[in-house]
Write a protein that holds these residues in place. Structure first.
Motif, mmCIF file in Angstrom:
data_model
loop_
_atom_site.group_PDB
_atom_site.id
_atom_site.type_symbol
_atom_site.label_atom_id
_atom_site.label_comp_id
_atom_site.label_asym_id
_atom_site.label_seq_id
_atom_site.Cartn_x
_atom_site.Cartn_y
_atom_site.Cartn_z
ATOM 1 N N GLU A 435 47.928 52.062 81.120
ATOM 2 C CA GLU A 435 47.120 53.107 81.740
ATOM 3 C C GLU A 435 45.651 52.865 81.393
ATOM 4 N N SER A 531 44.541 58.864 93.852
ATOM 5 C CA SER A 531 45.706 58.816 92.963
ATOM 6 C C SER A 531 46.106 57.394 92.595
ATOM 7 N N THR A 535 45.543 57.800 86.136
ATOM 8 C CA THR A 535 45.075 59.043 85.535
ATOM 9 C C THR A 535 43.650 58.921 85.010
ATOM 10 N N ARG A 536 42.928 60.030 85.076
ATOM 11 C CA ARG A 536 41.558 60.106 84.560
ATOM 12 C C ARG A 536 41.468 61.039 83.364
ATOM 13 N N HIS A 537 42.630 61.410 82.817
ATOM 14 C CA HIS A 537 42.662 62.335 81.696
ATOM 15 C C HIS A 537 43.436 61.724 80.532
ATOM 16 N N LEU A 539 46.129 61.919 78.265
ATOM 17 C CA LEU A 539 47.393 62.632 78.154
ATOM 18 C C LEU A 539 48.036 62.371 76.801
ATOM 19 N N SER A 553 47.091 67.598 77.878
ATOM 20 C CA SER A 553 45.905 66.765 78.042
ATOM 21 C C SER A 553 44.885 67.102 76.962
ATOM 22 N N ILE A 557 41.347 69.847 82.630
ATOM 23 C CA ILE A 557 41.781 69.368 83.945
ATOM 24 C C ILE A 557 41.365 70.378 84.996
ATOM 25 N N ILE A 563 46.648 64.043 88.265
ATOM 26 C CA ILE A 563 46.967 63.937 86.837
ATOM 27 C C ILE A 563 47.713 62.644 86.541
ATOM 28 N N CYS A 564 48.870 62.447 87.150
ATOM 29 C CA CYS A 564 49.660 61.249 86.897
ATOM 30 C C CYS A 564 50.728 61.122 87.980
#
Length: 694
Positions: A435, A531, A535-537, A539, A553, A557, A563-564
């Motif tokens: 990721e 997408s 992901t940009r967070h 987790l 997270s 958000i 998210i994923c």
């Protein structure tokens, strides 16, 4: 390890029967001793209309019994005339119950300080809201049942303001909500979320139309879309908690909830003042003839504030000029007097903190930090040399952790997790670099490390029958050299509009979304590639007391963001039938409820609005095997009131039968709050949902 819950509600919960208790402080004796230790009886009152019937399925609204209302308290002060209680449906027969219609809701104009500039500002927004409603209803091909402002009166700001002033004022009846069942909590949480989705949907539509040159801003300038959205909602009677003034906790609002716009607080009734930091019932409308404060916003606007978290020194309002500089001493009146009276009567205060952040579209977030009690107040000389009223507040015990504190903890965890977590097992990245951002693992409850036993798959592995379509087939992709426009091939595949805004936020859910992919010539920076970028967070998979394993997270958000993805080995229907009998852990995409229809839904504003039916999505028969390889999404816990939802997406192939199962945020999710999803109906013979044996 424990499995997911085996039983899930198959239908929405019945409407609640929450107990609402009136709050009418006893009159002070004469002579007046200290009232700090005085207690007040809880008296049942009429029901509270949380929203208009169009907001949710309210075929069976809450029904509560009503006790006759006590007579207004008579105070000794001759200077205070006996206030007149506003007429309402409840006053005609105190022993019968009827939900107050939202046609009686007042406009935001009546919450502002009575200055001509503020009134003119909102009058203009009401006029613009009317224009927006008329123009957008034509685009949808529907008729607006009722204009925001009557056409004959929508010519000038003054006339728009006159229409809004005819509305009944916000109720001064004070009630306290108690004894909420689990079904009640889900009901009201859905109600609040629906209002917030409507607000955000209107806001992004206004911004999109202005970007297209179809907006309502004067002289080419972009106007405040949040104010426009709120004005539209108040004229559609969609503001919540208006017919009762709730003291203490509000149903459907949780400690730690995050808001990006001040107007959101007004829309849901958490804080009813558009500008003022103190929300209160004025003396002229209080049954006791005394003002009562209900909530405050702490945002650093006054230099004498001292915020210690659980203990807070709050400065009263007033005494500042138009440059927000102290120019005179404050007076014990209005909100300042209301706070002092709330201290005397022991009334708890909702505290919302305003924090400057970069992730917010407004540059600021508002975090609800729970209930406080005022323990002292005094007049002091401020740093400016002028007199200021100060109030000491202490946070009530037994509440959830403050959202403002969780923001700080999450920031420390991202900077250096080991300095914060000294106990338990911690793994920095279970994805092993697959990721873009690390996916951590944390367990402070026991020695279980089960997620490390599975191969981590950032993207699913498809069966051979569609792998040859990854680079496009005869269907092809767009020919755009730069970012795609509304007339390109991929836009037509999406029904003539792209699904995301410039920040990658989903505008509204669809049965299926076509993102630009491997067969397209547009660059990776194209706004229609969201997408697929992962992901940009930050987790984290963590061990939970309630759900076994869960996902949260470390970042805030934003609602509507990706998210994923649910990842694993994709199986055909034939393979699914075989492995299902073998008892393997499978995820069934066709079982996820179509909650995508909720995101972007503006049917409360446009009653003839229909959710998108295009692009077409056939009945899905495939499954995802996560028994050997999986990703963080496989640890999402189930909830009948989830904060994330499934959106199907295609980008690397055009096989409608095998879309990607993408997860998007249903609401603003604060850091370290567990992510939950609705897994939908279950097969009792199959066991859990999904059938994941941890």
């Amino acid at each position: 390890m424990p499995a997911r819950p085996a039983t899930i509600p198959a239908a929405p919960p019945p409407p609640p029967s929450a107990a609402l208790n009136s709050l009418r402080p006893d009159p002070p004796p004469s002579p007046s001793p200290s009232l700090k230790d005085q207690t007040f009886p809880d008296l049942p009152v009429a029901a509270m209309a949380m929203a208009s019937p169009s907001c949710l399925d309210l075929n069976h609204p809450p029904i509560l019994k009503v006790e006759p209302k006590p007579e207004p308290l008579e105070l000794e002060s001759p200077a205070k005339p006996t206030p007149k209680t506003p007429a309402s449906a409840l006053d005609s027969d105190p022993n019968s119950l009827s939900i107050v219609p939202y046609s009686a809701v007042d406009s935001p104009l009546q919450q502002l300080s009575p200055t001509s500039d503020e009134e003119a500002l909102f009058a203009e927004y009401f006029r613009l809201a009317h224009l927006f409603m008329s123009s957008y209803s034509k685009k949808l091909g529907v008729a607006v049942a009722k204009s925001i402002v009557e056409a004959a009166k929508a010519q000038t700001p003054q006339s728009a303001m006159a229409v809004s002033k005819k509305r009944k004022a916000r109720s001064a009846d004070m009630v306290r909500v108690s004894s909420l069942s689990e079904h009640d909590q889900i009901y009201f949480r859905d109600l609040v979320r629906r209002a917030r989705i409507t607000f955000e949907s209107l806001r992004v539509l206004i911004i999109r139309d202005e970007a297209r040159g179809q907006g309502l801003g004067a002289f080419g300038r972009r106007s405040r879309a949040d104010l426009k959205a709120a004005a539209i909602m108040t004229n559609r009677a969609l503001w919540l908690n208006r017919d009762k003034r709730i003291i203490g906790s509000i149903p459907g609002i949780c400690v730690g909830d995050v808001y990006f716009f001040r107007m959101e607080l007004c829309v849901i009734g958490l804080h009813g003042q558009v500008q003022a930091g103190i929300d209160y019932v004025p003396a002229s409308r209080s049954s006791s003839g005394e003002p009562i404060a209900t909530s405050i916003i702490v945002s650093g606007g006054y230099e004498d504030d001292d915020d210690g978290g659980d203990a807070l020194i709050y400065t009263g309002h007033g005494g500042r000029d138009h440059l927000h500089k102290m120019c005179t001493s404050q007076k014990l009146r209005g909100g300042n007097l209301a706070l002092e009276r709330s201290m005397k009567y022991g009334i708890e205060i909702r505290v919302i903190r305003g924090i400057k952040v970069d992730q917010s579209p407004s540059g600021r977030i508002y975090v609800y930090d729970g209930l406080y009690r005022i323990v002292n107040c005094w007049l002091d000389v401020g740093k400016s040399g002028f007199g200021v009223f100060k109030y000491k507040l202490l946070r009530n015990e037994g509440q959830e952790e403050m959202g403002s504190v969780m923001l700080k903890v999450a920031a420390c965890l991202k900077a250096n997790s080991l300095t914060v977590r000294k106990n338990g097992f911690f793994c920095y990245d279970i994805s092993m670099g697959k990721e873009k951002l690390p996916v951590s693992l944390y367990n402070e409850l026991d020695d279980d490390q089960d997620p490390l036993h599975f191969e981590y798959l950032a993207t699913p592995i498809y069966p051979p029958i569609i792998q040859d379509k990854f680079h496009g087939d005869s269907t092809g992709g767009c020919e755009c050299v730069t970012n795609c426009t509304s007339d390109c091939y991929c836009a037509s595949m999406n029904g003539g509009e792209f699904a995301y805004d410039g920040n990658g936020v989903l505008l509204r859910g669809k049965p299926l979304i076509y993102e630009c992919g491997t067969a397209c010539r547009c660059p990776l920076s194209c706004l229609n590639r969201v997408s697929q970028k992962g992901t940009r967070h930050r987790l984290e998979v963590f061990r939970s007391k309630d759900t076994g394993w869960g996902v949260r997270s470390l970042d805030l958000i934003r609602a509507g963001t990706f998210i994923c993805e649910f990842s694993g080995i994709v199986l055909t229907k034939q393979q699914t039938d075989i492995l299902q009998q073998a008892g393997e852990s499978l995820v069934y995409p066709n079982r996820f409820p179509g909650r995508w229809v909720e995101w972007g839904d503006i049917s409360d504003v446009f009653q003839d609005y229909l959710p998108p039916r295009y692009p077409y999505l056939p009945e899905l028969t495939f499954s995802i095997d996560v028994s050997r390889a999986r990703n963080a999404a496989c640890y999402l816990s189930h909830s009948a009131c989830p904060n994330v939802f499934v959106q199907f997406v295609l980008y690397d192939h055009y096989s409608l039968s095998y879309p990607h199962v993408m997860i998007f945020a249903m609401e603003n999710i604060p850091p370290l709050r567990e992510l939950s999803i609705d897994y939908g109906a279950i097969d009792d013979l199959a066991g859990t949902v999904p059938k994941l044996e941890y």
